[in-house]
Design a protein around this motif. Structure first.
Motif, PDB file in Angstrom:
ATOM      1  N   HIS A  89      -1.961  -5.767   6.294  1.00 21.54           N
ATOM      2  CA  HIS A  89      -1.816  -6.327   4.945  1.00 21.54           C
ATOM      3  C   HIS A  89      -0.395  -6.269   4.402  1.00 21.54           C
ATOM      4  CE1 HIS A  89      -6.148  -5.409   5.323  1.00 21.54           C
ATOM      5  NE2 HIS A  89      -6.242  -6.595   4.750  1.00 21.54           N
ATOM      6  N   TYR A 115       1.257  -9.214   2.803  1.00 28.78           N
ATOM      7  CA  TYR A 115       0.925  -9.629   1.434  1.00 28.78           C
ATOM      8  C   TYR A 115       1.585  -8.727   0.382  1.00 28.78           C
ATOM      9  CZ  TYR A 115      -2.531 -12.427   3.830  1.00 28.78           C
ATOM     10  OH  TYR A 115      -3.136 -13.333   4.640  1.00 28.78           O
ATOM     11  N   GLN A 161      -3.966  -6.318  -7.279  1.00 24.67           N
ATOM     12  CA  GLN A 161      -4.316  -4.892  -7.274  1.00 24.67           C
ATOM     13  C   GLN A 161      -5.292  -4.542  -6.158  1.00 24.67           C
ATOM     14  OE1 GLN A 161      -5.517  -3.681 -11.232  1.00 24.67           O
ATOM     15  NE2 GLN A 161      -3.523  -2.726 -11.405  1.00 24.67           N
ATOM     16  N   LYS A 162      -6.111  -5.501  -5.776  1.00 27.45           N
ATOM     17  CA  LYS A 162      -7.006  -5.273  -4.631  1.00 27.45           C
ATOM     18  C   LYS A 162      -6.200  -5.242  -3.339  1.00 27.45           C
ATOM     19  CE  LYS A 162     -11.216  -7.146  -6.627  1.00 27.45           C
ATOM     20  NZ  LYS A 162     -12.268  -8.160  -6.466  1.00 27.45           N
ATOM     21  N   VAL A 163      -5.232  -6.178  -3.239  1.00 28.17           N
ATOM     22  CA  VAL A 163      -4.360  -6.184  -2.064  1.00 28.17           C
ATOM     23  C   VAL A 163      -3.599  -4.853  -1.992  1.00 28.17           C
ATOM     24  CG1 VAL A 163      -2.317  -7.288  -1.058  1.00 28.17           C
ATOM     25  CG2 VAL A 163      -4.165  -8.696  -1.998  1.00 28.17           C
ATOM     26  N   ARG A 164      -3.248  -4.347  -3.153  1.00 22.84           N
ATOM     27  CA  ARG A 164      -2.562  -3.046  -3.195  1.00 22.84           C
ATOM     28  C   ARG A 164      -3.430  -1.959  -2.563  1.00 22.84           C
ATOM     29  NH1 ARG A 164       0.117  -0.342  -8.655  1.00 22.84           N
ATOM     30  NH2 ARG A 164       1.153   1.341  -7.537  1.00 22.84           N
ATOM     31  N   THR A 165      -4.701  -1.986  -2.850  1.00 26.02           N
ATOM     32  CA  THR A 165      -5.633  -1.025  -2.242  1.00 26.02           C
ATOM     33  C   THR A 165      -5.613  -1.168  -0.720  1.00 26.02           C
ATOM     34  OG1 THR A 165      -7.037  -1.246  -4.184  1.00 26.02           O
ATOM     35  CG2 THR A 165      -8.038  -0.240  -2.233  1.00 26.02           C
ATOM     36  N   LEU A 166      -5.633  -2.414  -0.239  1.00 28.12           N
ATOM     37  CA  LEU A 166      -5.666  -2.643   1.215  1.00 28.12           C
ATOM     38  C   LEU A 166      -4.372  -2.176   1.877  1.00 28.12           C
ATOM     39  CD1 LEU A 166      -7.413  -6.139   1.139  1.00 28.12           C
ATOM     40  CD2 LEU A 166      -8.374  -3.981   2.021  1.00 28.12           C
ATOM     41  N   ARG A 221      -4.538   1.469   2.224  1.00 29.86           N
ATOM     42  CA  ARG A 221      -5.422   1.834   3.349  1.00 29.86           C
ATOM     43  C   ARG A 221      -4.710   1.658   4.684  1.00 29.86           C
ATOM     44  NH1 ARG A 221     -11.296  -0.751   1.519  1.00 29.86           N
ATOM     45  NH2 ARG A 221     -11.564   0.578  -0.324  1.00 29.86           N
ATOM     46  N   ASN A 260       6.222   1.300  -2.282  1.00 31.34           N
ATOM     47  CA  ASN A 260       6.054   1.337  -3.738  1.00 31.34           C
ATOM     48  C   ASN A 260       4.601   1.054  -4.113  1.00 31.34           C
ATOM     49  OD1 ASN A 260       9.068   0.280  -3.312  1.00 31.34           O
ATOM     50  ND2 ASN A 260       8.952   1.450  -5.207  1.00 31.34           N
ATOM     51  N   TYR A 273       2.048   1.620  -2.330  1.00 33.71           N
ATOM     52  CA  TYR A 273       1.223   2.738  -1.855  1.00 33.71           C
ATOM     53  C   TYR A 273       1.518   4.015  -2.641  1.00 33.71           C
ATOM     54  CZ  TYR A 273       0.670   6.710   1.459  1.00 33.71           C
ATOM     55  OH  TYR A 273       0.403   7.920   2.050  1.00 33.71           O
ATOM     56  N   GLY A 274       2.773   4.208  -3.046  1.00 35.30           N
ATOM     57  CA  GLY A 274       3.139   5.407  -3.798  1.00 35.30           C
ATOM     58  C   GLY A 274       3.810   6.470  -2.955  1.00 35.30           C
TER      59      GLY A 274
END
Lengths: 491, 499, 101
Positions: free
Chosen positions: A306, A309, A386-391, A394, A439, A441-442
């Motif tokens: 991902h 993206y 924000q969903k892509v951020r979750t992926l 992961r 960024n 991901y943190g």
């Protein structure tokens, strides 16, 4: 005696601690260097000569009185103009804050003062940290000390250029999508984005609250670690600050400097390979991978499907948050006001103020963010991003089950000429292609010089899991111990 | 424009109203919602501000634990479910009294949802469904200068004070309330009254509508029987219980007038005017801003631990309705008696008087009798009459001990209300105590007998009733401070007659 | 097809309180269109069941004790104000329709 500006922060702290040099001498040497070169580099927006000398004198008198001093006492530091400094101008590179002197210190500046470091002044940056070249500063661009016709990266080009020009041994930056690491890479210096929440955002003029991370910049990995230790750690004034001690980054940097990476597993992100990095950058990166392998590291390829993206997701999330964060710049409580002629309404004065006070990149992002948050578009844009951020997070988690850290080139290209990418905003955005994923991901990331391409510096990025900042320091310090030094031509 | 408005009876004969209420409560915490500035009412302008509540660049919010707990307690008192996980959201719009040009609020994830509040209207129970209870922050205050009336319209400039900015607010939203018919105004008032009492019993707010710590917006719509609900309007600026009732009534009449004239209702904000009892048009919802809500990235989610919620629930005080029912039983009152106490606003006063030692009967007698009469005459609330429950209990104690007669006690009370101190002190200062010294009384009795020989003879002759005149004479010489019964017995004894 | 029209850009400018000029509007419309077409790629990802990430730190219940802290002085509070009177921030007249809740 060798010019004091050529020493590392660790060395300068030692000179001051042992009384071989005074903090005032160290500070004056750097102030002199700024006077000599900054009209060409333009790394600084404001030099606080008196404040710096006062702070240096204070360190000297405390030392004379036998008081204990911190590990960086008496060492100069330059602060990106995005952090508030009480009574000292803070512009965030914007006309809208041109005359603002905040009534309070940011947590980081407070910690710098408490540690006895000497704040030289405030460094240039892209307006509100939006940009990758420092060309979007309202106060004119900063120039890359390696080649003054080129950009120093951005948004924190001032902080990195000041290091490369030996105007300061340490500086502070902020990294929302690569604004510390990317300038570090193109100026041949070290730039660290700590774990999000590992350094306080209190007093950091917000661009994108869920991504902004202040961090240390230096010429050596150890110096960055020493500075990281001073500024990092829990801050009750920042709700997103992690209530845990900073990992022992100084010990990790010292361990890495021994040059042994036996047992360390590093991952190269497969998806970055096809992203069009310049050949010279790729060559320097591959050479660095070989070096790391020689030092004992095991390097494998990992997949982060991902990551492709990350850039689109970032350019929805960051503008959305910025459209809200920048709403407060309205000419009511602080900063610029334009068009208050006694006839125009408040709404007209606000609009005239923001129109006159913001530069084109800021306006673009404010409008883009306003669009992405609008009812009817929210789900498709901000919500989906924000969903892509979750992926993407992961992907990181999965990768870190296989390797200790990820490595990549910091940037796809070396410093480009001033003006080369301003006409096409999206071309500028590509500069942050490799830095943006951490960024979102943190987790932490570091850029360390790994070679030259066409005589210009190339950076290697090491990305680690959240709160494992020490891992990347070890890898970066190991590489640093065997490559370089990379010194720009004399100014 | 002058139009003849339909009578209220005609309105409710033809239309069915649906009402809804949104109530904002300023919490009585020590500090603001997201910073450590104090929340005290008043204060010189811009003296209770810091970088956070001024929205200065770089500042960040940190939520107040006491405000979160107060919101949960309100939710529990209103029988709501407490969210296991929820977030703050930013509500984006530009207005100068809002320092950041966004309000930190809650949007699709309120802290408390799906509750109810039981109220009584005319003795009948009505259950009002609560949709949500959520947390947000208050705005600053804007002073409009240069206009004729200090209103925004016609003003040439405005001055902003941010002392109020950031004070914790809780918004309580009902579900639509259909079926109230002609009683809709009373239902609205009963709900706000009961809600206010609940909030007061929780101790979370001083709930003063005049000072704005309890603010009410009233939604009203009309529809023909059997048809869909009508377009609703939102009436703001409703600042007293009486106004809640009037605002609903006047808006029902206005809407009926528009509908009768073949017009349609515009979805809009309307402002209530205390002086005229009318509403006037404010901002139309059709042109309202898109608030662009999104999760507040500067604040992490609130996830109340079930143990924490259970502890807060266990510590809730007895809620007003149950409390009142228990008192009624304890005091042995009929529904009607209890209702008159409620109407007089005397529940807490009587309760405190009993706690201070008086019997329920005596406490009720003083507060509903003499003190209510004086409060009515003075046009003040009973609680503000100037006598405390402790003083009333002390007064009754003096009566019970025989030191004051009822009449004397009323005199003492008059001086208590005038602020002269405790009943005992007033009794002593003004020499009002019942004369119980038998020597002094006997002298007064003998004096009266000597002065009225004819009457004395009648009594001696068996006409006992004639003794009343002698009692009167004694009472006169003792200035009413003798106990009439004692005096009578003494007279009969001196005259050698059996009483 | 353009992702965004010139009219939409004008509306966004109004929402964002930016008094953009006509020429600026043309430039911005073109640039925003390019950017939007690029960022719209996020729509290619199948993410229906994926929870959105709003915060990258897994913290909850970060709460402050209800204890009064020091305020700014009114002088400090007003130090950056473009205009002030009577110890308050002065602003030009507010249009009626701006009135908010």
């Amino acid at each position: 005696m060798t010019d004091l500006t050529s020493f590392s922060a660790a060395e300068l702290a030692g000179l001051v601690a042992r009384g071989e040099s005074s903090a005032v001498e160290v500070t004056q040497a750097h102030l002199d260097r700024i006077s000599a070169v900054d009209d060409r580099v333009h790394a600084f927006l404001h030099v606080d000569t008196e404040g710096a000398l006062d702070a240096a004198r204070d360190v000297d008198s405390r030392r004379a009185a036998g008081e204990p001093l911190g590990p960086l006492a008496g060492v100069p530091v330059a602060v990106k103009d995005v952090l508030t400094t009480k009574g000292v101008p803070t512009t965030a590179g914007s006309k809208i804050l041109a005359d603002w002197r905040p009534p309070y210190d940011s947590t980081i500046v407070r910690r710098l003062r408490a540690a006895g470091t000497v704040m030289l002044g405030k460094t240039n940056m892209d307006e509100f940290a939006m940009g990758s070249s420092t060309e979007y500063s309202a106060f004119g661009p900063t120039h890359n000390p390696w080649d003054l016709s080129r950009i120093p990266g951005g948004s924190g080009g001032g902080s990195s250029a000041a290091l490369a020009a030996y105007e300061t041994p340490l500086s502070i930056g902020s990294d929302t999508g690569g604004s510390i690491r990317q300038p570090g890479a193109v100026t041949g210096t070290v730039g660290v984005k700590p774990t999000y929440g590992g350094t306080s955002r209190y007093g950091l003029v917000a661009f994108s609250s869920s991504l902004d991370t202040p961090g240390p910049c230096a010429r050596t990995v150890l110096d960055a670690a020493l500075l990281h230790e001073v500024i990092g750690g829990h801050d009750p004034l920042d709700s997103t600050s992690i209530p845990a001690p900073v990992p022992d980054v100084v010990a990790a940097a010292r361990l890495g400097a021994s040059g042994d990476l036996t047992g360390v597993r590093l991952g190269v992100v497969r998806e970055f390979a096809g992203e069009g990095a310049e050949p010279g950058v790729l060559a320097a990166f591959h050479a660095a991978v070989e070096t790391l392998t020689k030092l004992g590291a095991e390097v494998v390829e990992v997949s982060c499907p991902h990551f492709q993206y990350a850039l689109p997701a970032y350019y929805l999330i960051a503008p959305s948050e910025c459209s809200s964060n920048l709403a407060r710049f309205d000419g009511v409580r602080f900063g610029l006001r334009v068009g208050d002629d006694g006839i125009r309404s408040l709404e007209e004065v606000m609009s005239a103020t923001r129109e006159a006070g913001f530069g084109p990149e800021v306006k673009r992002r404010v409008m883009l963010g306003t669009y992405a948050l609008s009812s009817g578009y929210y789900d498709a844009y901000y919500g989906q991003a924000q969903k892509v951020r979750t992926l993407i997070s992961r992907d990181f988690t999965t990768a870190f089950e296989q390797v200790d850290a990820l490595i990549s080139p910091t940037t796809p290209f070396v410093a480009f000429p001033v003006g080369a990418r301003t006409a096409d905003p999206y071309q500028m955005y590509l500069a942050d292609l490799f830095t943006i994923p951490s960024n979102l991901y943190g987790g932490p990331g570091i850029s360390v010089p790994c070679g030259l391409a066409d005589g210009l510096p190339v950076g290697l990025q090491v990305m680690a899991p959240t709160m494992a900042d020490d891992r990347m320091y070890r890898v970066a310090a190991a590489l640093e111990s065997v490559v370089g030094p990379f010194t720009p031509p004399a100014l | 424009m002058t139009t003849t408005l339909p009578a209220y009876d005609e309105v409710v004969a033809r239309y069915e109203p649906v009402i809804g209420l949104e109530t904002h409560v300023e919490l009585g915490t020590n500090t603001k919602m997201f910073c450590g500035c104090p929340t005290d009412f008043g204060g010189a302008p811009n003296t209770r501000v810091c970088p956070v509540c001024l929205g200065l660049p770089g500042s960040l919010p940190v939520a107040n634990r006491a405000a979160v707990e107060a919101t949960i307690r309100i939710g529990l008192a209103l029988n709501c479910s407490i969210a296991e996980w929820c977030r703050f959201a930013r509500k984006n719009y530009y207005y100068p009294d809002m320092p950041k040009n966004y309000q930190i609020s809650q949007y699709d994830e309120p802290l408390c949802v799906d509750g109810y509040l039981d109220v009584e209207v005319d003795g009948e129970p009505v259950r009002i469904s609560i949709e949500r209870v959520h947390m947000e922050e208050d705005t600053g205050k804007t002073l409009h200068v240069g206009g004729a009336t200090g209103r925004i319209h016609g003003a040439t400039e405005s001055l902003v004070d941010y002392n109020r900015a950031g004070i914790p607010l809780v918004e309580i939203v009902t579900k639509p309330i259909p079926g109230a018919g002609a009683m809709a105004p009373e239902v609205a008032r009963a709900y706000v009254t009961e809600l206010r009492d609940v909030l007061r019993s929780l101790g979370v707010s001083d709930v003063r509508m005049e000072e704005g710590s309890l603010r009410c917006d009233v939604n009203t719509s009309l529809n023909l029987p059997g048809e869909q609900w009508g377009t609703r309007t939102e009436t703001k600026n409703v600042n007293s219980l009486r106004s809640v009732e009037r605002a609903v009534r006047s808006e029902m009449i206005r809407q009926a007038s528009v509908l009768e004239g073949g017009g349609r209702i515009t979805q809009e904000t309307r402002h209530f005017h205390e002086d005229t009892g009318d509403t006037t048009s404010g901002r139309s919802k059709e042109t309202a801003t898109d608030y662009r809500y999104f999760p507040e990235p500067d604040l992490v989610p609130v996830a109340p631990d079930p143990t924490w919620v259970a502890e807060l629930k266990a510590a809730l005080p007895e809620l007003p309705r149950l409390h009142r029912r228990r008192l009624q039983q304890e005091w042995g009152l009929s529904d009607l008696d209890m209702q008159s106490i409620l109407n007089a606003g005397a529940v807490e006063l009587i309760e405190a008087t009993i706690a201070a030692g008086a019997t329920p009967t005596a406490a009720r007698k003083w507060w509903l009798g003499e003190l209510s009469r004086r409060a009515n005459e003075a046009g003040v609330e009973l609680a503000d009459i100037g006598a405390t429950p402790e003083q009333v209990a002390e007064l009754q104690g003096l009566v019970d001990a025989g030191k004051l007669t009822d009449k004397l006690a009323r005199t003492v009370l008059e001086h208590v209300v005038a602020g002269e101190g405790s009943p005992a002190k007033i009794m002593a200062d003004r020499n009002l105590e019942v004369v119980s010294d038998t020597g002094a009384l006997t002298a007064a009795v003998d004096e009266a007998i000597a002065a009225n020989p004819a009457i004395a003879d009648k009594v001696r002759g068996g006409k006992v009733a004639a003794a009343g005149a002698l009692v009167g004479a004694v009472m006169k010489t003792t200035r009413g401070q003798a106990d009439a019964k004692t005096v009578r017995e003494l007279i009969l004894e001196r005259l050698g007659v059996q009483g | 097809m353009a992702a965004i029209s010139r009219e939409e850009v004008a509306h966004l400018a109004r929402l964002s309180r930016l008094a953009v000029t006509e020429e600026e509007l043309d430039t911005l419309a073109g640039q925003l269109d390019v950017i939007l077409q690029a960022v719209a790629q996020v729509g290619e990802v199948t993410a229906a069941d994926i929870p959105p990430t709003s915060h990258s730190v897994p913290l909850t219940n970060v709460l402050r004790d209800d204890v009064v802290a020091s305020c700014l002085t009114p002088e400090e509070a007003l130090s950056g104000a473009p205009d002030a009177a009577e110890q308050r921030f002065r602003v030009p007249r507010i249009l009626d329709e701006d009135v908010a809740s």
